[in-house]
Write an enzyme that holds these catalytic residues in place. Structure first.
Site, PDB file in Angstrom:
ATOM      1  N   LYS A 189       0.843  -1.196   0.000  1.00  0.00           N
ATOM      2  CA  LYS A 189       0.000   0.000   0.000  1.00  0.00           C
ATOM      3  C   LYS A 189       0.879   1.246   0.000  1.00  0.00           C
ATOM      4  O   LYS A 189       1.583   1.513   0.963  1.00  0.00           O
ATOM      5  CB  LYS A 189      -0.908   0.049   1.230  1.00  0.00           C
ATOM      6  CG  LYS A 189      -1.921   1.191   1.121  1.00  0.00           C
ATOM      7  CD  LYS A 189      -2.584   1.553   2.436  1.00  0.00           C
ATOM      8  CE  LYS A 189      -1.832   2.581   3.221  1.00  0.00           C
ATOM      9  NZ  LYS A 189      -1.812   3.947   2.644  1.00  0.00           N
ATOM     10  N   GLY A 241       7.364   4.358   8.277  1.00  0.00           N
ATOM     11  CA  GLY A 241       6.494   5.486   8.573  1.00  0.00           C
ATOM     12  C   GLY A 241       6.742   5.989   9.975  1.00  0.00           C
ATOM     13  O   GLY A 241       7.849   5.850  10.502  1.00  0.00           O
ATOM     14  N   THR A 243       6.682   6.570  14.059  1.00  0.00           N
ATOM     15  CA  THR A 243       6.848   5.701  15.216  1.00  0.00           C
ATOM     16  C   THR A 243       5.488   5.388  15.853  1.00  0.00           C
ATOM     17  O   THR A 243       5.258   4.270  16.305  1.00  0.00           O
ATOM     18  CB  THR A 243       7.821   6.344  16.223  1.00  0.00           C
ATOM     19  OG1 THR A 243       9.123   6.349  15.617  1.00  0.00           O
ATOM     20  CG2 THR A 243       7.895   5.563  17.515  1.00  0.00           C
ATOM     21  N   GLY A 246       3.980   2.733  13.867  1.00  0.00           N
ATOM     22  CA  GLY A 246       4.808   1.543  14.066  1.00  0.00           C
ATOM     23  C   GLY A 246       4.439   0.811  15.349  1.00  0.00           C
ATOM     24  O   GLY A 246       4.337  -0.417  15.379  1.00  0.00           O
ATOM     25  N   GLU A 263      10.633   0.519   9.915  1.00  0.00           N
ATOM     26  CA  GLU A 263      11.559   1.642   9.743  1.00  0.00           C
ATOM     27  C   GLU A 263      10.801   2.883  10.163  1.00  0.00           C
ATOM     28  O   GLU A 263       9.903   3.330   9.465  1.00  0.00           O
ATOM     29  CB  GLU A 263      11.961   1.811   8.266  1.00  0.00           C
ATOM     30  CG  GLU A 263      12.677   0.654   7.666  1.00  0.00           C
ATOM     31  CD  GLU A 263      14.131   0.585   8.067  1.00  0.00           C
ATOM     32  OE1 GLU A 263      14.558   1.415   8.901  1.00  0.00           O
ATOM     33  OE2 GLU A 263      14.823  -0.293   7.561  1.00  0.00           O
ATOM     34  N   CYS A 297      13.419  10.384   7.311  1.00  0.00           N
ATOM     35  CA  CYS A 297      13.411   9.868   8.685  1.00  0.00           C
ATOM     36  C   CYS A 297      14.806   9.924   9.296  1.00  0.00           C
ATOM     37  O   CYS A 297      14.953  10.033  10.502  1.00  0.00           O
ATOM     38  CB  CYS A 297      12.864   8.447   8.711  1.00  0.00           C
ATOM     39  SG  CYS A 297      13.597   7.409   7.454  1.00  0.00           S
ATOM     40  N   GLU A 394      10.423  14.510  16.248  1.00  0.00           N
ATOM     41  CA  GLU A 394      10.708  14.504  14.820  1.00  0.00           C
ATOM     42  C   GLU A 394       9.803  15.529  14.136  1.00  0.00           C
ATOM     43  O   GLU A 394       8.593  15.492  14.278  1.00  0.00           O
ATOM     44  CB  GLU A 394      10.443  13.114  14.244  1.00  0.00           C
ATOM     45  CG  GLU A 394      10.794  13.027  12.780  1.00  0.00           C
ATOM     46  CD  GLU A 394      10.646  11.628  12.219  1.00  0.00           C
ATOM     47  OE1 GLU A 394       9.641  10.966  12.531  1.00  0.00           O
ATOM     48  OE2 GLU A 394      11.547  11.201  11.469  1.00  0.00           O
TER      49      GLU A 394
END
Lengths: 485, 367
Positions: A189, A241, A243, A246, A263, A297, A394
């Site tokens: 996706k 993508g 965190t 994730g 990642e 990232c 981030e």
């Protein structure tokens, strides 16, 4: 140095032609080798973030579509693809690499339109590396016994893969190339805001004659991704993508047999020692945070500079940033393109406001922003402490936070003072200091006297909350292989 | 040998000299420490002596509080001497190189396979778990920063220390698991050999898992494995010694530090192992052992933000799923339980890789 950025040369517009891309008004899902509408008929629009132009409609895959795609991938895995010798499988990957090279300019322009990143980057970095990724992994398909990750390697099965919008086609390559080389089949996706290059990739799969079901592409948003990674028919989940997402995925696969690689985010430190070659370091700091509008990232979003050279470095850094050209992503001279979406722009603005409110000092070059589209000027925060949000969170935008240090120990302690651990940079002319620092940094990729370099042969991935597993190199194959006990 | 000094704390850069000194110290210790007085056959005989009456005792006096059967400490004086009352061991926790009681002041009774009371073990609390994580974290930079050669020698030293106490270990697991002497000896020997196996890995794992990568440009590009950090381990309850060693040794061989939750049913061999660890030049805090209820301690370790890895080998599937969900919050590396393990099989590298990171370093060539 208060010298204004009077450009030495005037740059005339140098736009890359759009004619090479034939946009269709709408795109469908790619399942079992065919383009097919979503069962619900639901569609969403994708925009050019540089001017908010409507580019195309794409289908939104729902659960029945995910079922169909996973079933097709399973059939292919248990059928033609699973039975195919590695050497033959590899030939398909070589074919894909070749067609990617043939259609490179079209893909570069399309990627720039859909993502907003400068054509200079899509043309010279993204697309060439996409082809290189397939070429590199093609050669692994019949050599997995030599990968050395364990005895008797065999594929995992059906891989469910979800990728972000910052390097749309490159992230696709990082996911699909190793999966296929190892003999898996995939359902991928692409990101909600950048679906188009993945759909052209689907066409390329057709052109290569890849057996149906080996690669399936489902467009959609978060709900599609959730139903894909949660599908009981997926043997392996790979996600790149944020965190936060994730974590959600790690929770959702808990207690299942699904394999998982992630990642995720980062807050990379770029350490500049007092003996660094300052002009080189300035180039590295600039590419570390402003490459791809900071939508990286592994961006070097925290500059840690030794106190004794901080003033000099910052002066040169500002002078360099003054020379960056922001504007039309299709212009071949553009350094900084558009922010990918209104949502991302708001996230950047919110964090920058927090930086201001918390007392850090912000600076941006004089830089007119286009009226339409999503834009953010390069920004440098000084007077940042480790407690500031701009030093901890981030930002995923062109925003650099500058901190200083006195001793190497302090530099390392500050660099490691983050739950992330994806990347770091070290700038010094002294080899032993470089190695000493690199050894102590808790991050998966250390760039010394360089930054933001990627290669299909070089493993990439994080420590700590930046995720787990590696992509690239022989290490990247491990995620897609099962070994004898 | 005395207990090694407490947490050395975050190590400063160890100079080559320091490393050599340490290595030499370790060698010297290995040379002068208490030597194993006998080879395996003799050990076997000792164990058999101890274990034989146990088997009988079990059948004859089920559930009776341990009289002579309480030979768990493996003290030879347990033999029917002239009415001497044996000195029993108090089992405590092992943390930061010391043997503290649970801060909660609690303990629980541990029984042998026949139901006889063997000893009380500390019932570790959430606070103990957190203290253990602090100890493991403080030991991490020192342990991971040692040379691989030095870590290898220390692991080998653990094997030496265990070998010297084989009889005690064999008696303990025979008592705990109700197995015969021969089987107990086999398991102890395998546990000792497992340390020897992993003692050889620290200076090779980087060569096996590392890589020089041929990137398309003028760059030096090298990938090396590095330890993940602090790893919480739920030791397998069914294999209180060999299983325990098999999960702990691979984690620390590569430079991680560990917080181990011993199997609830049979925690005593873990504490006897701790005595071997404490006399093996292993820095305090590298291995920390908690005893108690897994259900009470494990959730705190799974959710602890300063724990990097979670080995669920000892968890049942339901608990494992719950703990994995909890570990997701801080994205810990999780090793799921693998079903029935054959602890006597060749271990390979599959217990080291889950708690290793790959670090890749780039440097330009020619500028």
């Amino acid at each position: 140095m208060e010298e204004q950025a009077d450009p030495i040369f005037e740059y005339a517009p140098a736009p890359e032609s759009r004619a090479v891309v034939r946009l269709r008004s709408s795109y469908e899902l790619f399942i079992d080798g065919e383009f097919t509408p979503a069962e619900s008929g639901e569609r969403m629009a994708t925009l050019n973030p540089a001017d908010e132009e409507h580019l195309a409609q794409v289908s939104v895959a729902g659960e029945p579509d995910v079922d169909r795609a996973v079933a097709a991938a399973r059939r292919a895995f248990e059928g033609a693809w699973g039975a195919m010798p590695g050497a033959e499988r590899g030939k398909y990957l070589f074919r894909i690499a070749r067609i990617l090279q043939e259609r490179a300019r079209e893909l570069a322009v399309l990627e720039t339109l859909d993502n907003g990143k400068p054509i200079k980057e899509t043309r010279d970095v993204d697309i060439p590396m996409v082809a290189a990724y397939f070429f590199y992994h093609a050669g692994w398909a019949d050599k997995l016994d030599y990968a050395g990750m364990g005895p008797a390697p065999r594929p995992v099965g059906v891989a469910a893969q979800v990728i972000p919008w910052n390097f749309p086609l490159l992230m696709l390559a990082w996911k699909i190339a190793p999966a296929l080389a190892a003999g898996n089949t995939v359902v991928l996706k692409p990101a909600e805001t950048t679906p188009l290059s993945a759909l052209v990739f689907a066409e390329i799969c057709q052109e290569t004659g890849l057996p149906p079901g080996v690669v399936n592409i489902l467009t959609g948003a978060g709900a599609t991704g959730r139903s894909l990674v949660g599908h009981p028919g997926a043997d392996k989940v790979a996600f790149t993508g944020s965190t936060a997402v994730g974590r959600e995925i790690a929770r959702s696969v808990a207690g299942t047999d699904k394999r998982l690689t992630l990642e995720l985010g980062g807050k990379g430190a770029n350490i500049v020692y007092d003996d660094a070659a300052l002009d080189q370091a300035v180039e590295g700091v600039v590419s570390g945070i402003f490459f791809n509008q900071g939508h990286v990232c592994c961006a070097g979003s925290r500059l840690l500079v030794q106190e004794s050279v901080a003033d000099e470095l910052l002066e040169r850094l500002r002078a360099r940033i003054e020379r960056l050209r922001l504007g039309d992503p299709l212009d071949k001279n553009t350094d900084i393109g558009a922010i990918n979406s209104a949502e991302q722009l708001e996230r950047i603005r919110e964090l920058v406001r927090a930086g201001d409110e918390e007392g850090a000092e912000s600076w941006s070059p004089q830089c007119p922003l286009p009226e339409k589209g999503y834009w953010f000027a390069p920004t440098v925060f000084t007077g940042v402490t480790q407690a500031h949000r701009v030093a901890r969170e981030e930002i995923f935008g062109p925003v650099l936070s500058v901190l200083t240090f006195r001793t190497p120990d302090e530099a390392v302690a500050k660099a490691n003072n983050t739950p992330y651990g994806l990347s770091a940079g070290v700038w010094t002319e002294k080899g032993s200091r470089m190695l000493w620092t690199a050894e102590r940094l808790r991050a998966g990729v250390i760039w010394s006297n360089t930054f933001n370099k990627f290669d299909p042969a070089s493993p990439f991935g994080g420590y700590k909350e930046s995720g787990y597993g590696r992509e690239g190199g022989r290490h990247g194959l491990e995620a897609y292989l099962v070994h004898a006990a | 040998m005395s207990t090694p000094p407490d947490n050395p704390g975050p190590s400063s850069a160890a100079s080559g000299e320091e490393e050599r000194e340490r290595a030499a110290a370790s060698d010297a210790a290995a040379g002068s420490g208490p030597r194993v007085p006998s080879g395996r056959p003799e050990v076997h005989a000792e164990a058999a002596e101890l274990a034989e009456p146990l088997d009988g005792a079990e059948a004859a006096r089920p559930g009776e509080p341990a009289g002579p059967a309480r030979s768990g400490a493996g003290v030879p004086a347990e033999a029917p001497a002239a009415g001497r009352i044996p000195v029993r061991k108090t089992y405590k926790l092992y943390m930061g190189g010391a043997f503290p009681r649970s801060e909660s002041g609690r303990c629980y009774p541990v029984t042998g396979s026949g139901g006889a009371h063997l000893a009380n073990a500390a019932l570790a609390s959430r606070k103990d778990a957190r203290d253990a994580v602090v100890a493991a974290r403080s030991a991490f930079s020192g342990w991971s920063g040692r040379t691989a050669y030095n870590r290898g020698q220390i692991l080998y030293r653990v094997a030496e220390m265990m070998e010297g106490r084989s009889a005690q270990f064999a008696a303990e697991i025979a008592e705990t698991d109700g197995i015969g002497a021969e089987r107990a000896d086999e398991l102890v020997a395998a546990a000792v050999d497992r340390w020897v196996y992993y003692a050889g890995w620290p200076d090779k794992i980087g060569q096996v898992l590392g890589a020089a990568n041929a990137v398309s440009g003028p760059y030096f590009n090298l990938s090396q494995p590095e330890p993940s950090g602090v790893v919480a381990i739920l030791a397998p309850p069914a294999a209180p010694l060999l299983g325990l060693v098999s999960v702990v040794a691979p984690v620390i061989a590569t430079g991680n530090t560990a917080v181990v939750v011993a199997g609830e049913r049979a925690p005593l061999p873990a504490l006897t192992l701790a005595e071997a660890l404490a006399t093996s030049d292993l820095p305090g805090g590298v291995v920390n052992i908690l005893t108690g209820t897994t259900g009470e301690i494990a959730p705190h370790l799974a959710s602890h933000a300063d724990v990097n890895g979670l080995d669920l080998t000892g968890a049942d599937p339901e608990t494992a799923a719950e703990l994995e969900r909890s570990a997701a919050q801080t994205l810990k590396r999780v090793l799921r339980p693998g079903g029935r393990e054959d602890w006597l099989a060749d271990p390979g590298i599959s217990r080291m890789t889950p708690f290793l990171e790959t670090k890749t370093v780039w440097h330009p060539i020619g500028v």
